[in-house]
Write a protein that holds these residues in place. Sequence first.
Motif, PDB file in Angstrom:
ATOM      1  N   GLY A   1      -1.509  -3.439   5.284  1.00  0.00           N
ATOM      2  CA  GLY A   1      -1.301  -4.121   4.010  1.00  0.00           C
ATOM      3  C   GLY A   1      -1.554  -3.272   2.787  1.00  0.00           C
ATOM      4  N   THR A   2      -2.096  -2.065   2.959  1.00  0.00           N
ATOM      5  CA  THR A   2      -2.343  -1.206   1.801  1.00  0.00           C
ATOM      6  C   THR A   2      -1.035  -0.580   1.328  1.00  0.00           C
ATOM      7  OG1 THR A   2      -2.795   0.745   3.175  1.00  0.00           O
ATOM      8  CG2 THR A   2      -4.658  -0.683   2.639  1.00  0.00           C
ATOM      9  N   LEU A   3      -1.022  -0.176   0.065  1.00  0.00           N
ATOM     10  CA  LEU A   3       0.178   0.436  -0.503  1.00  0.00           C
ATOM     11  C   LEU A   3       0.522   1.735   0.209  1.00  0.00           C
ATOM     12  CD1 LEU A   3       2.363   0.480  -2.676  1.00  0.00           C
ATOM     13  CD2 LEU A   3       0.729   1.616  -4.206  1.00  0.00           C
ATOM     14  N   PHE A   4      -0.500   2.518   0.546  1.00  0.00           N
ATOM     15  CA  PHE A   4      -0.252   3.794   1.229  1.00  0.00           C
ATOM     16  C   PHE A   4       0.389   3.557   2.593  1.00  0.00           C
ATOM     17  CE2 PHE A   4      -1.314   7.440   3.851  1.00  0.00           C
ATOM     18  CZ  PHE A   4      -1.043   8.504   3.002  1.00  0.00           C
ATOM     19  N   GLU A   5      -0.123   2.567   3.326  1.00  0.00           N
ATOM     20  CA  GLU A   5       0.439   2.253   4.645  1.00  0.00           C
ATOM     21  C   GLU A   5       1.877   1.757   4.510  1.00  0.00           C
ATOM     22  OE1 GLU A   5       0.412   1.516   8.897  1.00  0.00           O
ATOM     23  OE2 GLU A   5      -0.683   2.827   7.523  1.00  0.00           O
ATOM     24  N   HIS A   6       2.119   0.936   3.498  1.00  0.00           N
ATOM     25  CA  HIS A   6       3.476   0.421   3.280  1.00  0.00           C
ATOM     26  C   HIS A   6       4.438   1.554   2.949  1.00  0.00           C
ATOM     27  CE1 HIS A   6       6.630  -2.388   2.150  1.00  0.00           C
ATOM     28  NE2 HIS A   6       6.749  -1.774   0.987  1.00  0.00           N
TER      29      HIS A   6
ATOM     30  N   ALA B   1      -9.322  14.219   1.812  1.00  0.00           N
ATOM     31  CA  ALA B   1      -9.951  13.428   0.749  1.00  0.00           C
ATOM     32  C   ALA B   1      -8.913  12.627  -0.024  1.00  0.00           C
ATOM     33  CB  ALA B   1     -10.722  14.349  -0.198  1.00  0.00           C
ATOM     34  N   VAL B   2      -7.769  13.246  -0.306  1.00  0.00           N
ATOM     35  CA  VAL B   2      -6.711  12.545  -1.042  1.00  0.00           C
ATOM     36  C   VAL B   2      -6.165  11.378  -0.224  1.00  0.00           C
ATOM     37  CG1 VAL B   2      -4.379  12.767  -1.975  1.00  0.00           C
ATOM     38  CG2 VAL B   2      -6.070  14.539  -2.432  1.00  0.00           C
ATOM     39  N   ILE B   3      -5.879  11.630   1.053  1.00  0.00           N
ATOM     40  CA  ILE B   3      -5.321  10.570   1.901  1.00  0.00           C
ATOM     41  C   ILE B   3      -6.313   9.426   2.062  1.00  0.00           C
ATOM     42  CG2 ILE B   3      -4.543  10.018   4.237  1.00  0.00           C
ATOM     43  CD1 ILE B   3      -3.379  12.829   4.399  1.00  0.00           C
ATOM     44  N   LEU B   4      -7.563   9.766   2.379  1.00  0.00           N
ATOM     45  CA  LEU B   4      -8.575   8.720   2.545  1.00  0.00           C
ATOM     46  C   LEU B   4      -8.820   7.981   1.234  1.00  0.00           C
ATOM     47  CD1 LEU B   4     -11.210  10.434   4.881  1.00  0.00           C
ATOM     48  CD2 LEU B   4      -9.487   8.730   5.470  1.00  0.00           C
ATOM     49  N   GLY B   5      -8.785   8.715   0.116  1.00  0.00           N
ATOM     50  CA  GLY B   5      -8.966   8.068  -1.179  1.00  0.00           C
ATOM     51  C   GLY B   5      -7.875   7.049  -1.458  1.00  0.00           C
ATOM     52  N   LEU B   6      -6.628   7.409  -1.151  1.00  0.00           N
ATOM     53  CA  LEU B   6      -5.515   6.482  -1.356  1.00  0.00           C
ATOM     54  C   LEU B   6      -5.641   5.256  -0.456  1.00  0.00           C
ATOM     55  CD1 LEU B   6      -2.546   9.024  -1.604  1.00  0.00           C
ATOM     56  CD2 LEU B   6      -3.584   7.734  -3.473  1.00  0.00           C
ATOM     57  N   VAL B   7      -5.990   5.495   0.803  1.00  0.00           N
ATOM     58  CA  VAL B   7      -6.093   4.385   1.758  1.00  0.00           C
ATOM     59  C   VAL B   7      -7.270   3.476   1.408  1.00  0.00           C
ATOM     60  CG1 VAL B   7      -6.525   3.790   4.166  1.00  0.00           C
ATOM     61  CG2 VAL B   7      -4.985   5.664   3.613  1.00  0.00           C
ATOM     62  N   VAL B   8      -8.444   4.081   1.197  1.00  0.00           N
ATOM     63  CA  VAL B   8      -9.640   3.286   0.896  1.00  0.00           C
ATOM     64  C   VAL B   8      -9.487   2.563  -0.438  1.00  0.00           C
ATOM     65  CG1 VAL B   8     -12.118   3.401   0.432  1.00  0.00           C
ATOM     66  CG2 VAL B   8     -11.136   4.755   2.281  1.00  0.00           C
ATOM     67  N   GLY B   9      -8.877   3.232  -1.419  1.00  0.00           N
ATOM     68  CA  GLY B   9      -8.666   2.594  -2.710  1.00  0.00           C
ATOM     69  C   GLY B   9      -7.776   1.367  -2.609  1.00  0.00           C
ATOM     70  N   ASP B  10      -6.677   1.498  -1.872  1.00  0.00           N
ATOM     71  CA  ASP B  10      -5.782   0.350  -1.684  1.00  0.00           C
ATOM     72  C   ASP B  10      -6.479  -0.779  -0.931  1.00  0.00           C
ATOM     73  OD1 ASP B  10      -3.610   1.410  -3.004  1.00  0.00           O
ATOM     74  OD2 ASP B  10      -2.794   2.386  -1.224  1.00  0.00           O
ATOM     75  N   LYS B  11      -7.236  -0.417   0.110  1.00  0.00           N
ATOM     76  CA  LYS B  11      -7.932  -1.442   0.898  1.00  0.00           C
ATOM     77  C   LYS B  11      -9.012  -2.125   0.069  1.00  0.00           C
ATOM     78  CE  LYS B  11      -8.473  -3.672   4.717  1.00  0.00           C
ATOM     79  NZ  LYS B  11      -7.381  -4.498   5.282  1.00  0.00           N
ATOM     80  N   ALA B  12      -9.728  -1.353  -0.727  1.00  0.00           N
ATOM     81  CA  ALA B  12     -10.764  -1.939  -1.584  1.00  0.00           C
ATOM     82  C   ALA B  12     -10.153  -2.903  -2.593  1.00  0.00           C
ATOM     83  CB  ALA B  12     -11.530  -0.830  -2.304  1.00  0.00           C
ATOM     84  N   LYS B  13      -8.984  -2.555  -3.104  1.00  0.00           N
ATOM     85  CA  LYS B  13      -8.301  -3.451  -4.037  1.00  0.00           C
ATOM     86  C   LYS B  13      -7.974  -4.781  -3.372  1.00  0.00           C
ATOM     87  CE  LYS B  13      -3.995  -4.044  -6.595  1.00  0.00           C
ATOM     88  NZ  LYS B  13      -2.675  -3.458  -6.931  1.00  0.00           N
ATOM     89  N   LEU B  14      -7.472  -4.734  -2.138  1.00  0.00           N
ATOM     90  CA  LEU B  14      -7.140  -5.966  -1.422  1.00  0.00           C
ATOM     91  C   LEU B  14      -8.382  -6.814  -1.168  1.00  0.00           C
ATOM     92  CD1 LEU B  14      -4.580  -4.595   1.204  1.00  0.00           C
ATOM     93  CD2 LEU B  14      -4.082  -5.850  -0.892  1.00  0.00           C
TER      94      LEU B  14
ATOM     95  N   VAL C   1     -11.324  -6.786  -2.831  1.00  0.00           N
ATOM     96  CA  VAL C   1     -11.861  -7.326  -4.086  1.00  0.00           C
ATOM     97  C   VAL C   1     -10.968  -8.442  -4.611  1.00  0.00           C
ATOM     98  CG1 VAL C   1     -12.427  -6.771  -6.482  1.00  0.00           C
ATOM     99  CG2 VAL C   1     -13.038  -5.180  -4.664  1.00  0.00           C
ATOM    100  N   SER C   2      -9.655  -8.263  -4.516  1.00  0.00           N
ATOM    101  CA  SER C   2      -8.730  -9.310  -4.961  1.00  0.00           C
ATOM    102  C   SER C   2      -8.937 -10.593  -4.173  1.00  0.00           C
ATOM    103  CB  SER C   2      -7.280  -8.836  -4.807  1.00  0.00           C
ATOM    104  OG  SER C   2      -7.024  -7.712  -5.612  1.00  0.00           O
ATOM    105  N   ASP C   3      -9.156 -10.445  -2.867  1.00  0.00           N
ATOM    106  CA  ASP C   3      -9.371 -11.626  -2.027  1.00  0.00           C
ATOM    107  C   ASP C   3     -10.673 -12.330  -2.396  1.00  0.00           C
ATOM    108  OD1 ASP C   3      -8.593 -13.214   0.429  1.00  0.00           O
ATOM    109  OD2 ASP C   3     -10.567 -12.497   1.065  1.00  0.00           O
ATOM    110  N   ARG C   4     -11.711 -11.545  -2.691  1.00  0.00           N
ATOM    111  CA  ARG C   4     -12.999 -12.146  -3.047  1.00  0.00           C
ATOM    112  C   ARG C   4     -12.952 -12.843  -4.409  1.00  0.00           C
ATOM    113  NH1 ARG C   4     -17.293 -10.152   0.020  1.00  0.00           N
ATOM    114  NH2 ARG C   4     -16.485  -9.843   2.136  1.00  0.00           N
ATOM    115  N   LEU C   5     -12.095 -12.357  -5.305  1.00  0.00           N
ATOM    116  CA  LEU C   5     -12.060 -12.895  -6.667  1.00  0.00           C
ATOM    117  C   LEU C   5     -10.908 -13.872  -6.901  1.00  0.00           C
ATOM    118  CD1 LEU C   5     -12.822  -9.655  -8.736  1.00  0.00           C
ATOM    119  CD2 LEU C   5     -14.408 -11.476  -8.115  1.00  0.00           C
TER     120      LEU C   5
END
Length: 265
Positions: free
Chosen positions: A58-63, A121-134, A136-140
């Motif tokens: 569901g992350t943008l990077f995975e998509h 670091a770049v790849i993990l940053g993109l993946v973790v950032g997208d996942k964190a967004k999902l 946080v969005s779900d929690r809020l």
Amino acid sequence: MVLEQFDLPTLIRSLFSERGAVAVAVLVLVIGAIAGYLVWRGTKRFLCRQGIDDAVEGTLFEHTANNVGLSTVGILSQLAALAVYLLSVIVALNIARLVDTEFFWIRFTTLLPRLFVAALAVILGLVVGDKAKLVVSDRLKSVKLPEVSIIPEIVKYSIFYIAALIALGQLGVTTAALLVLLAVYTFGLVFLGGLAFKDLLAAGAAGIYLLLSQPYGIGDEVEIDGTRGIVQEINVFVTHVESDDVEHIIPNQRVLKRGIVRIRE
């Protein structure tokens, strides 16, 4: 120091002939290809067993990766295999005397790991950032305030920024420059965040006060700033009031500022 004095081509030629050294170089390439394939399969299997493929779903990077026939797990596995391939190629070129020893032992052994860590670091940053967004969005999602929608974006880009700093550090950018960039980013985040979340912070402070003092509760009939109805939900930021099948979502700072009338029949 030991690596600088170690001459791999000379050692190979002391054990084999010139043609033997070429044969060893070819053998290294073959072994590197096999090892790279095994590393690719092993890394992919390990990441799947750890649930990484499900975690990045569901992350943008995975998509984006899926659109080009790839996946996050596949990219990480290929990155690990590529490091093995490059190592075998450089070793083979060094044995064949197509790359000098100094370049191999000094440049390669210092540059390749840094490039690998930077890319990771770049790849993990993109993946973790997208996942964190999902996450946080779900929690809020229950918080019905427009300012809340920017929080997941801030979390995502903060992780992107940290990943970029790590990558730049691996590529040789000086620590002082990284600290300056971090200070500028932090200042901008605090300053702009304060402006963007002024109302949200006020609502949160008012909500904490209302939750602690409890001037009204769920099921009470109230009137807030001309809106009359039954309280359905109270959280830190807003109060939900329903009347005539219409739900009113009222920011808590408005409740505290305008006052509340609790109706008793």
